[in-house]
Design an enzyme around this catalytic site. Structure first.
Site, PDB file in Angstrom:
ATOM      1  N   CYS A 120       0.843  -1.196   0.000  1.00 15.40           N
ATOM      2  CA  CYS A 120       0.000   0.000   0.000  1.00 15.40           C
ATOM      3  C   CYS A 120       0.882   1.251   0.000  1.00 15.40           C
ATOM      4  O   CYS A 120       1.534   1.541  -0.984  1.00 15.40           O
ATOM      5  CB  CYS A 120      -0.972  -0.041   1.174  1.00 15.40           C
ATOM      6  SG  CYS A 120      -2.356   1.118   1.018  1.00 15.40           S
ATOM      7  N   HIS A 169      -3.350  -5.649   1.218  1.00 14.82           N
ATOM      8  CA  HIS A 169      -2.581  -5.875   2.448  1.00 14.82           C
ATOM      9  C   HIS A 169      -2.495  -7.356   2.816  1.00 14.82           C
ATOM     10  O   HIS A 169      -3.350  -7.873   3.542  1.00 14.82           O
ATOM     11  CB  HIS A 169      -3.242  -5.129   3.603  1.00 14.82           C
ATOM     12  CG  HIS A 169      -3.086  -3.651   3.546  1.00 14.82           C
ATOM     13  ND1 HIS A 169      -2.138  -2.972   4.276  1.00 14.82           N
ATOM     14  CD2 HIS A 169      -3.766  -2.711   2.840  1.00 14.82           C
ATOM     15  CE1 HIS A 169      -2.235  -1.675   4.032  1.00 14.82           C
ATOM     16  NE2 HIS A 169      -3.218  -1.487   3.161  1.00 14.82           N
ATOM     17  N   GLU A 217      -0.630  -8.694   4.998  1.00 15.32           N
ATOM     18  CA  GLU A 217      -0.433  -8.841   6.448  1.00 15.32           C
ATOM     19  C   GLU A 217      -1.748  -8.879   7.217  1.00 15.32           C
ATOM     20  O   GLU A 217      -1.770  -9.273   8.388  1.00 15.32           O
ATOM     21  CB  GLU A 217       0.469  -7.712   6.982  1.00 15.32           C
ATOM     22  CG  GLU A 217      -0.202  -6.370   7.181  1.00 15.32           C
ATOM     23  CD  GLU A 217      -0.361  -5.546   5.923  1.00 15.32           C
ATOM     24  OE1 GLU A 217      -0.629  -4.340   6.041  1.00 15.32           O
ATOM     25  OE2 GLU A 217      -0.230  -6.100   4.807  1.00 15.32           O
TER      26      GLU A 217
END
Length: 223
Positions: free
Chosen positions: A87, A195, A197
């Site tokens: 991002c 994302h 994560e």
């Protein structure tokens, strides 16, 4: 010995803690890196996480790209160190010229927070080698300036060299050719807007597909 993955924190970074957790779940030792650090502390790879570094002033990622830590990242990336930009981290990598193109305002000028379905286009990078080409993965996306754009020559080069890593199945932000993520010429540097994560544990994510990027990096370092 565990792979050492550095996670950078800039003023305004939001997702460094989640990125660090994802790397730990994948089996890495996490080293915290501050934006003013010049010493990368012997890390084997670096994650440039998401957020709103420096408040997105000037342009998203523009100020962060000039930070001392990024000058060291640029130097080590030139020697082959794996780097992942997520991002705002992707935006920083383009501003640092580690990846081509630019991330601009989404079509419709709206901020989007969605679970994004992505198709894996390149599974030979340092961050995608545990995935299958053509595989669909589901990971969250949250951004207002994630529309990937580049000149026609750059797009043709990315496509021709197989450097598009991920594509959106539902191109909500208007990115050229549905591009969600790309890599450099060596496959060691990857940037994507969604994302991974945030998709590493069943309790909190829409899937655990994002964990594969961190497992890939750990495996690459160990190889």
């Amino acid at each position: 010995m565990s792979a050492k993955i550095g996670v950078i924190t800039f003023p305004g970074t939001l997702d460094d803690v989640d990125a660090a957790r994802a790397a730990r779940i994948a089996g890495a030792e996490v080293i915290s890196l501050w934006h003013a650090d010049e010493d990368l502390k012997g890390v084997d790879a670096v994650v440039v996480p998401g957020g709103f570094s420096y408040g997105d002033y000037l342009r998203t990622g523009a100020i962060s790209a000039l930070a001392p830590v990024m000058q060291s990242v640029i130097e080590q990336a030139g020697k082959g160190m794996p780097v992942l930009g997520i991002c705002n981290g992707f935006q920083i990598l383009t501003e640092a010229r580690l990846l081509p193109g630019a991330l601009t305002r989404n079509k419709g000028l709206h901020f989007h927070c969605v679970d994004a379905h992505l198709v894996v286009e390149n599974n030979t990078t340092a961050w995608t080698n545990t995935l299958e080409k053509g595989q669909q993965i589901l990971i969250p996306a949250k951004h207002g300036e994630g529309r990937f754009q580049a000149d026609a020559e750059t797009i043709a080069q990315l496509e021709g060299e197989g450097r598009v890593v991920f594509r959106y199945t539902d191109n909500f932000n208007g990115s050229v050719n549905d591009i969600a993520g790309i890599t450099n010429e060596t496959g060691r540097i990857v940037g994507l807007m969604p994302h991974p994560e945030h998709a590493v544990e069943k309790l909190t994510g829409p899937s655990i597909d994002g964990l594969e990027l961190f497992l890939s990096a750990v495996g690459t370092i160990a190889a």
